[in-house]
Design an enzyme around this catalytic site. Structure first.
Site, mmCIF file in Angstrom:
data_model
loop_
_atom_site.group_PDB
_atom_site.id
_atom_site.type_symbol
_atom_site.label_atom_id
_atom_site.label_comp_id
_atom_site.label_asym_id
_atom_site.label_seq_id
_atom_site.Cartn_x
_atom_site.Cartn_y
_atom_site.Cartn_z
ATOM 1 N N HIS A 22 0.863 -1.186 0.000
ATOM 2 C CA HIS A 22 0.000 0.000 0.000
ATOM 3 C C HIS A 22 0.895 1.231 0.000
ATOM 4 O O HIS A 22 0.836 2.062 0.914
ATOM 5 C CB HIS A 22 -0.952 0.024 1.211
ATOM 6 C CG HIS A 22 -2.080 -0.962 1.103
ATOM 7 N ND1 HIS A 22 -2.795 -1.411 2.192
ATOM 8 C CD2 HIS A 22 -2.636 -1.574 0.027
ATOM 9 C CE1 HIS A 22 -3.734 -2.260 1.796
ATOM 10 N NE2 HIS A 22 -3.655 -2.373 0.479
ATOM 11 N N HIS A 78 -11.096 -9.378 -7.059
ATOM 12 C CA HIS A 78 -10.790 -8.094 -6.412
ATOM 13 C C HIS A 78 -9.986 -7.262 -7.402
ATOM 14 O O HIS A 78 -9.096 -7.781 -8.070
ATOM 15 C CB HIS A 78 -9.979 -8.410 -5.156
ATOM 16 C CG HIS A 78 -9.559 -7.254 -4.333
ATOM 17 N ND1 HIS A 78 -10.280 -6.085 -4.207
ATOM 18 C CD2 HIS A 78 -8.461 -7.100 -3.535
ATOM 19 C CE1 HIS A 78 -9.640 -5.279 -3.371
ATOM 20 N NE2 HIS A 78 -8.534 -5.855 -2.960
ATOM 21 N N GLU A 80 -8.045 -4.568 -6.804
ATOM 22 C CA GLU A 80 -6.837 -3.867 -6.355
ATOM 23 C C GLU A 80 -5.655 -4.310 -7.231
ATOM 24 O O GLU A 80 -5.530 -5.491 -7.581
ATOM 25 C CB GLU A 80 -6.568 -4.142 -4.868
ATOM 26 C CG GLU A 80 -5.622 -3.118 -4.278
ATOM 27 C CD GLU A 80 -5.593 -3.100 -2.745
ATOM 28 O OE1 GLU A 80 -6.398 -3.790 -2.102
ATOM 29 O OE2 GLU A 80 -4.731 -2.381 -2.208
ATOM 30 N N ASP A 82 -2.671 -5.139 -6.979
ATOM 31 C CA ASP A 82 -1.788 -6.275 -6.660
ATOM 32 C C ASP A 82 -2.348 -7.585 -7.193
ATOM 33 O O ASP A 82 -1.633 -8.591 -7.251
ATOM 34 C CB ASP A 82 -1.504 -6.354 -5.145
ATOM 35 C CG ASP A 82 -2.754 -6.349 -4.282
ATOM 36 O OD1 ASP A 82 -3.717 -5.647 -4.629
ATOM 37 O OD2 ASP A 82 -2.751 -7.040 -3.246
ATOM 38 N N HIS A 144 -11.743 -6.446 1.878
ATOM 39 C CA HIS A 144 -11.782 -5.149 2.505
ATOM 40 C C HIS A 144 -12.195 -4.023 1.555
ATOM 41 O O HIS A 144 -12.167 -2.847 1.951
ATOM 42 C CB HIS A 144 -10.398 -4.822 3.086
ATOM 43 C CG HIS A 144 -9.318 -4.716 2.010
ATOM 44 N ND1 HIS A 144 -8.499 -3.618 1.939
ATOM 45 C CD2 HIS A 144 -8.978 -5.499 0.976
ATOM 46 C CE1 HIS A 144 -7.649 -3.756 0.914
ATOM 47 N NE2 HIS A 144 -7.927 -4.903 0.332
ATOM 48 N N ASP A 163 -8.768 -11.434 -0.500
ATOM 49 C CA ASP A 163 -7.844 -10.971 0.548
ATOM 50 C C ASP A 163 -8.152 -11.565 1.934
ATOM 51 O O ASP A 163 -7.240 -11.670 2.773
ATOM 52 C CB ASP A 163 -7.899 -9.441 0.656
ATOM 53 C CG ASP A 163 -7.048 -8.758 -0.411
ATOM 54 O OD1 ASP A 163 -6.071 -9.359 -0.877
ATOM 55 O OD2 ASP A 163 -7.362 -7.605 -0.757
ATOM 56 N N TYR A 191 -2.160 -8.889 9.251
ATOM 57 C CA TYR A 191 -2.974 -8.598 8.067
ATOM 58 C C TYR A 191 -4.379 -8.174 8.500
ATOM 59 O O TYR A 191 -4.938 -7.183 8.018
ATOM 60 C CB TYR A 191 -3.019 -9.861 7.196
ATOM 61 C CG TYR A 191 -3.549 -9.652 5.815
ATOM 62 C CD1 TYR A 191 -2.674 -9.484 4.748
ATOM 63 C CD2 TYR A 191 -4.913 -9.636 5.552
ATOM 64 C CE1 TYR A 191 -3.150 -9.290 3.463
ATOM 65 C CE2 TYR A 191 -5.395 -9.444 4.283
ATOM 66 C CZ TYR A 191 -4.504 -9.277 3.235
ATOM 67 O OH TYR A 191 -4.981 -9.083 1.974
ATOM 68 N N HIS A 224 -3.233 -13.794 -0.735
ATOM 69 C CA HIS A 224 -1.840 -13.609 -0.300
ATOM 70 C C HIS A 224 -1.478 -14.718 0.690
ATOM 71 O O HIS A 224 -2.298 -15.092 1.535
ATOM 72 C CB HIS A 224 -1.662 -12.283 0.450
ATOM 73 C CG HIS A 224 -1.954 -11.060 -0.357
ATOM 74 N ND1 HIS A 224 -1.079 -10.546 -1.292
ATOM 75 C CD2 HIS A 224 -3.021 -10.230 -0.352
ATOM 76 C CE1 HIS A 224 -1.601 -9.453 -1.820
ATOM 77 N NE2 HIS A 224 -2.790 -9.244 -1.279
HETATM 78 FE FE1 FEO Z 1 -6.860 -5.724 -1.457
HETATM 79 FE FE2 FEO Z 1 -4.399 -7.903 -1.952
HETATM 80 O O1 FEO Z 1 -5.495 -6.491 -2.435
#
Ligand code: FEO
Length: 396
Positions: A22, A78, A80, A82, A144, A163, A191, A224
């Site tokens: 982030h 998701h 995001e 990543d 999230h 996530d 996390y 992750h």
């Molecule tokens: Fe919310 Fe691993 O991205």
């Protein structure tokens, strides 16, 4: 590539090098991984991609495992970057492939990539038949991000959880029973505390919803870190606890200091706490030099915290302000707090900290703060000791 089952392969990227996430906000001291999964049934499905710096490597590796043109469906759990960055590279090759995601996923994927891909918005309970098996989708908004989605593969009993249940944890052994358990649980808690905790109410609702589905869950495959295969219930149970006003018998004292006055206050307050609550774990952190994301984790596991800073230019020191700002965003549940700080000519810091703690949802005692002028003398240190004792009684 790691074969998880006959039809499911791990095609993600283990990032041993990552130390910040982030941007510079979150520390990832054990690295991370961007988990992507390939399901090969009558139809071939790619679940998620990886972060941009690894997109080319991801596409090259994927092409070695499967002809990318034979991928029938993409599932974007998701948006995001990543996870979605490399999907853009895959979609350069197969631009018309249906992209299954939530309605909010359409918005955020478009928002990031500015592409009008062949989106197929899905809702909880929608199914995607892929041959001898099917994926069932479960929306997971605010775990999230608003776009979050989970998918359950019935034949192999795998819950692809995005996530949720993840950890920033690089390991060549991608399963829960192949890594040091205390490291794994710490990273999962870190996390949760830093990323998921603001949405704890949603977590509780989602766990109840998942339980109602009565899905036999053999593997939880997050976005992750390691997959929960040996004991998927462990992380479900941990999340149930963490989401419900979690606290251990710990009091955490976080301070910053210029010439040691506020540090001395912190140490003597801790001695007072020890006098009243000998069984509590007491931890002190210097917020300028300790790992801020680890401090947030320690605050998360605490029943109570004390935050201290000297007055600096009529305000508080940077590291204290940054940590309090983060706590304001996270809004931890059912925790007690108080403030302290030294000063020269304006006793502002403790008042400012008290206000910020209140705004962040902490419960404060009536005597919520203590100050000490210049370098605390013996009388000031006795007062700190007594303050620690009173706070320990309040926090019990
Ligand atoms: Fe919310 Fe691993 O991205």
């Amino acid at each position: 590539m790691l074969k998880i089952t006959n039809k499911v392969s791990y095609v993600g990227k283990i990032d041993w090098q990552l130390r910040k996430f982030h941007g510079e906000q979150l520390t990832t001291n054990r690295g991370s991984s961007y988990n992507s999964y390939l399901i090969q049934d009558k139809k071939n499905v790619l679940i998620d991609g990886v972060w941009g710096p690894f997109a080319k490597e991801f596409v090259d590796n994927l092409q070695k495992i499967i002809d990318i043109k034979s991928i029938d469906y993409i599932v974007a759990l998701h948006a995001e970057p990543d996870h979605s960055s490399a999907l853009a590279d895959v979609l350069e090759i197969i631009p018309n492939t249906p992209v299954y995601c939530t309605a909010n996923g359409v918005k955020s994927l478009k928002g990031y990539h500015h592409k009008d891909w062949n989106f197929v918005p899905v809702k909880t309970g929608d199914k995607l038949d892929i041959g001898a098996s099917a994926l069932t989708f479960i929306e997971a908004a605010m775990l999230h991000w608003p776009d979050q989605l989970m998918a359950y593969l019935d034949s192999d009993k795998i819950l692809f959880s995005s996530d949720a249940f993840g950890q920033h944890f690089a390991t060549e052994f991608m399963y829960d029973d192949c890594v040091d358990n205390s490291e794994l649980i710490f990273e999962a808690m870190k996390y949760y505390a830093n990323i998921v905790a603001p949405y704890s109410k949603k977590v509780t609702q989602k766990l109840e919803e998942i339980a109602k589905f009565n899905l036999p869950i053999g593997i939880i495959a997050p976005a992750h870190g390691v997959m929960w295969k040996h004991n998927p219930n462990l992380i479900l149970e941990k999340y149930a606890k963490w989401a419900n006003a979690y606290k251990e018998n710990q009091i955490t004292v976080v301070y910053d200091t210029m010439y040691g006055s506020t540090r001395r206050m912190a140490e003597v307050i801790a001695e007072g706490i020890r006098e009243i609550d000998p069984s509590a774990t007491i931890k002190l952190f210097h917020s300028s030099t300790a790992d801020n994301s680890d401090i947030i984790t320690e605050v998360f596991r605490s029943k109570a915290i004390l935050v201290g800073s000297p007055t600096y230019n009529s305000g508080i020191l940077n590291s204290t302000a940054a940590m309090l700002e983060e706590l304001k965003g996270i809004r931890m549940q059912a925790k007690k707090a108080a403030a302290f700080g030294s000063y020269g000519w304006a006793a502002n810091s403790a008042k400012i900290i008290t206000k910020m703690l209140e705004e962040s949802g902490f419960e404060l005692p009536e005597a919520a703060s203590i100050t000490a002028n210049w370098n605390p003398d013996e009388a000031a240190l006795v007062a700190c000791f007594e303050f620690g004792k009173k706070f320990a009684a309040f926090a019990k």
